[in-house]
Design an enzyme around this catalytic site. Structure first.
Site, mmCIF file in Angstrom:
data_model
loop_
_atom_site.group_PDB
_atom_site.id
_atom_site.type_symbol
_atom_site.label_atom_id
_atom_site.label_comp_id
_atom_site.label_asym_id
_atom_site.label_seq_id
_atom_site.Cartn_x
_atom_site.Cartn_y
_atom_site.Cartn_z
ATOM 1 N N LYS A 37 39.473 33.253 51.256
ATOM 2 C CA LYS A 37 39.669 32.262 50.716
ATOM 3 C C LYS A 37 40.432 30.845 51.053
ATOM 4 O O LYS A 37 40.336 30.786 51.654
ATOM 5 C CB LYS A 37 41.101 32.895 49.772
ATOM 6 C CG LYS A 37 41.571 32.251 48.617
ATOM 7 C CD LYS A 37 43.068 32.966 48.413
ATOM 8 C CE LYS A 37 43.072 32.571 46.924
ATOM 9 N NZ LYS A 37 44.640 33.299 46.703
ATOM 10 N N ASP A 70 37.909 21.338 45.327
ATOM 11 C CA ASP A 70 37.109 20.890 46.336
ATOM 12 C C ASP A 70 36.677 22.257 47.331
ATOM 13 O O ASP A 70 36.196 22.215 48.010
ATOM 14 C CB ASP A 70 37.913 19.989 47.876
ATOM 15 C CG ASP A 70 39.455 20.586 47.799
ATOM 16 O OD1 ASP A 70 39.962 21.809 47.236
ATOM 17 O OD2 ASP A 70 40.480 19.898 47.851
ATOM 18 N N ARG A 78 41.007 37.925 52.643
ATOM 19 C CA ARG A 78 41.955 38.700 52.058
ATOM 20 C C ARG A 78 40.766 40.247 51.969
ATOM 21 O O ARG A 78 39.489 39.970 51.500
ATOM 22 C CB ARG A 78 41.464 37.977 50.677
ATOM 23 C CG ARG A 78 42.092 39.086 49.773
ATOM 24 C CD ARG A 78 42.960 38.269 48.658
ATOM 25 N NE ARG A 78 42.060 37.678 47.623
ATOM 26 C CZ ARG A 78 42.262 37.303 46.300
ATOM 27 N NH1 ARG A 78 43.626 36.298 45.831
ATOM 28 N NH2 ARG A 78 41.731 36.601 45.487
ATOM 29 N N ARG A 80 38.494 42.075 38.124
ATOM 30 C CA ARG A 80 40.174 41.303 37.654
ATOM 31 C C ARG A 80 39.134 41.577 35.571
ATOM 32 O O ARG A 80 38.525 41.744 35.012
ATOM 33 C CB ARG A 80 39.991 40.106 37.208
ATOM 34 C CG ARG A 80 39.378 39.820 39.093
ATOM 35 C CD ARG A 80 39.367 38.570 39.384
ATOM 36 N NE ARG A 80 38.760 37.755 40.682
ATOM 37 C CZ ARG A 80 40.369 37.028 40.960
ATOM 38 N NH1 ARG A 80 41.205 36.940 41.086
ATOM 39 N NH2 ARG A 80 40.131 36.514 42.524
ATOM 40 N N ASP A 113 43.066 36.633 34.660
ATOM 41 C CA ASP A 113 41.730 36.696 35.514
ATOM 42 C C ASP A 113 42.537 36.717 37.148
ATOM 43 O O ASP A 113 41.786 36.933 37.789
ATOM 44 C CB ASP A 113 41.057 35.067 35.741
ATOM 45 C CG ASP A 113 42.008 33.964 35.674
ATOM 46 O OD1 ASP A 113 42.527 33.420 34.551
ATOM 47 O OD2 ASP A 113 42.526 33.359 36.765
ATOM 48 N N ASP A 144 46.336 38.044 43.663
ATOM 49 C CA ASP A 144 46.265 36.131 43.817
ATOM 50 C C ASP A 144 47.861 36.146 43.394
ATOM 51 O O ASP A 144 48.409 35.810 42.604
ATOM 52 C CB ASP A 144 45.929 35.892 42.549
ATOM 53 C CG ASP A 144 44.134 35.868 41.815
ATOM 54 O OD1 ASP A 144 43.675 35.686 43.198
ATOM 55 O OD2 ASP A 144 43.284 36.367 40.934
#
Length: 492
Positions: A111, A123, A174, A181, A250, A260
């Site tokens: 991530k 980015d 992660r 999802r 999501d 998340d």
């Protein structure tokens, strides 16, 4: 290459529109901040090798290990109630899947590893602060016994990322049961791609709900399984005072894990309407709203699955509504049972729910700290004279006294001894949570001074949340007025 990841990839064998093949973007000079040694071993990885320069470059995305099949997953989602037909992994890349020592298939994802076709002009990078926050909170949730993604490693990249100012860049490795999802199903449903929905459902059943493969109606059973896991998960969030902050579709995992960790936070004073997320201006994802939002998200999943339920849309809707109707009952049963355990009630009697609700109401009116009130209630349950600490949580201690009389009358009907009751309560009421001001202090020390000693110490404390740990007693304290964190921020 000397470092071996025992990859056994399945998601990358799905149709090409499920993902985009893309490699991580190399970084300048990665440095390992933290490696989760126990998790590495559980995954069948060698922590000594991962700690080398080569291992660090893999964890930063500078090198791709043998057997990896790097992909960015496609998904859509409702963000604060507004549907976006294409989101996808904009700054995350799935290296592959491994089967851990318990036989569980786990994703390994980087991530903050650079832009992907889903980056939407971003980015693709992550700043150090959000990486540390996710590492801390996800590992704390694991120690609390709450289903969650895990953090294998955190690496600084040696490059700056621009947000409001220039910040140190970082990458989080992660680990998840999977990264599918509700929004993944929405991606295909929004395009009318029933075959895609079916292929995804079959994949999820095989990976997460294998018992339903032989069911008469496996897709119905899939929805029922996701509903049950989400009801249990959100009940556990509320029982420790956790606020996810961005419960978009999501960010809702099909596996039933917490995923998340953006502007997440924990309650200090009990306030059902509490919001920390700086982007949740209307309080959509406030603490007490989380069960309602979970059901809303599950309804969006049910809509995606309707074509798999019945060719007759009206019948399919009726079937989905019936299954969704079970969420509230499942959530309430799990939540009320958990609350009863928190106050030392381990048999069920009429009036228990009202008794616990009256405590919560008194806590809200008297600015009582959520975590400390329940922890210190255990001490009071073990010794009737040991009430000073719990009374002190209430601006008006008489409010606790009035409730306590009824509570003790109810405890007298329980079979446990006082010592047994205290031990049972301490096993479900943590002494230590990731206090928001402590997390912020860790981020500031690392970001401003390259000092990771506070990070390491906080992780040490949070690894044993149900133990008293006298040497770290200050970590249980709520923030002083000038330490209070009122807003938390997303890392994008």
């Amino acid at each position: 290459m000397t470092i071996h990841f025992p990859f056994q990839n399945t998601y990358s064998t799905l149709p090409a529109n499920f993902f985009a093949r893309v490699a991580p973007t190399p970084v300048a000079s990665p440095r390992l901040i933290k490696l989760n040694l126990a998790l590495a071993i559980q995954l069948g990885l060698d922590p000594d090798l991962l700690s080398t320069a080569e291992g660090t470059e893999i964890l930063a995305g500078k090198l791709v290990p043998d057997g990896a099949d790097p992909i960015a997953m496609a998904y859509a989602g409702h963000q604060f109630g507004h549907f976006v037909p294409q989101l996808g992994d904009g700054r995350a890349i799935l290296l592959g899947e491994v089967v851990d020592k318990e036989g569980v298939r786990r994703d390994i994802q980087l991530k903050g590893s650079g832009p992907t076709p889903f980056s939407r002009r971003g980015d693709g990078r992550a700043a150090l602060g959000p990486v540390l926050r996710e590492y801390i909170v996800s590992e704390a949730m694991f120690a609390l016994g709450i289903p969650t993604t895990r953090s294998l490693a955190a690496v600084v990249t040696g490059e700056a990322v621009m947000r409001e100012t220039a910040l140190p860049g970082a990458v989080l490795t992660r680990v998840a049961a999977s990264h599918v999802r509700v929004g993944t199903f929405q991606f295909f449903a929004a395009r009318g791609d029933v075959d895609g929905v079916r292929a995804l459902a079959d994949h999820v059943i095989s990976r997460h709900y294998p018992d339903v493969r032989s069911a008469d109606r496996p897709y119905h059973a899939l929805l029922e399984g996701v509903i049950a896991r989400q009801a249990e998960l959100v009940s556990r969030w509320l029982l420790v005072g956790f606020i996810h902050g961005v419960m978009n579709t999501d960010n809702t995992s099909i596996s039933g894990e917490t995923i998340d960790y953006g502007p997440c936070a924990f309650l200090d004073n009990y306030n059902p309407a509490q919001v920390f997320s700086s982007i949740d201006e209307m309080g959509r994802y406030a603490y007490a709203n989380q069960p309602r939002i979970a059901l809303w998200n599950l309804t969006r999943l049910a809509e995606c699955l309707l074509p798999l339920f019945d060719d007759d849309k009206d019948k399919a809707i009726e079937q989905a509504q019936f299954m969704l109707g079970e969420f509230s009952e499942k959530f309430t049963a799990a939540y009320q049972a958990g609350l009863s355990r928190k106050v030392g009630l381990f048999t069920a009697r009429d009036g228990d729910e009202a008794l616990v609700q009256d405590l919560l109401d008194a806590m809200a009116k008297n600015d009582a700290d959520f975590t400390l009130t329940f922890r210190q209630l255990g001490n009071a349950a073990g010794d009737e004279a040991d009430t000073a600490d719990v009374r002190a949580q209430f601006t008006d201690p008489v409010a606790f006294d009035d409730w306590s009389k009824r509570w003790r009358e109810r405890l007298a009907l329980e079979p446990q001894t006082a010592a047994e009751r205290k031990a049972a309560m301490q096993a479900v009421n943590p002494a230590f949570i990731p206090r928001n001001h402590r997390v912020e202090a860790v981020i500031q020390a690392a970001t401003n001074s390259d000092d990771y000693a506070p990070f390491e110490e906080l992780l040490t404390v949070l690894a044993k949340p149900f133990e008293d740990q006298p040497q770290f007693a200050a970590y249980a304290d709520p923030p002083l007025p000038d330490q209070r964190v009122t807003r938390t921020f997303c890392g994008t």
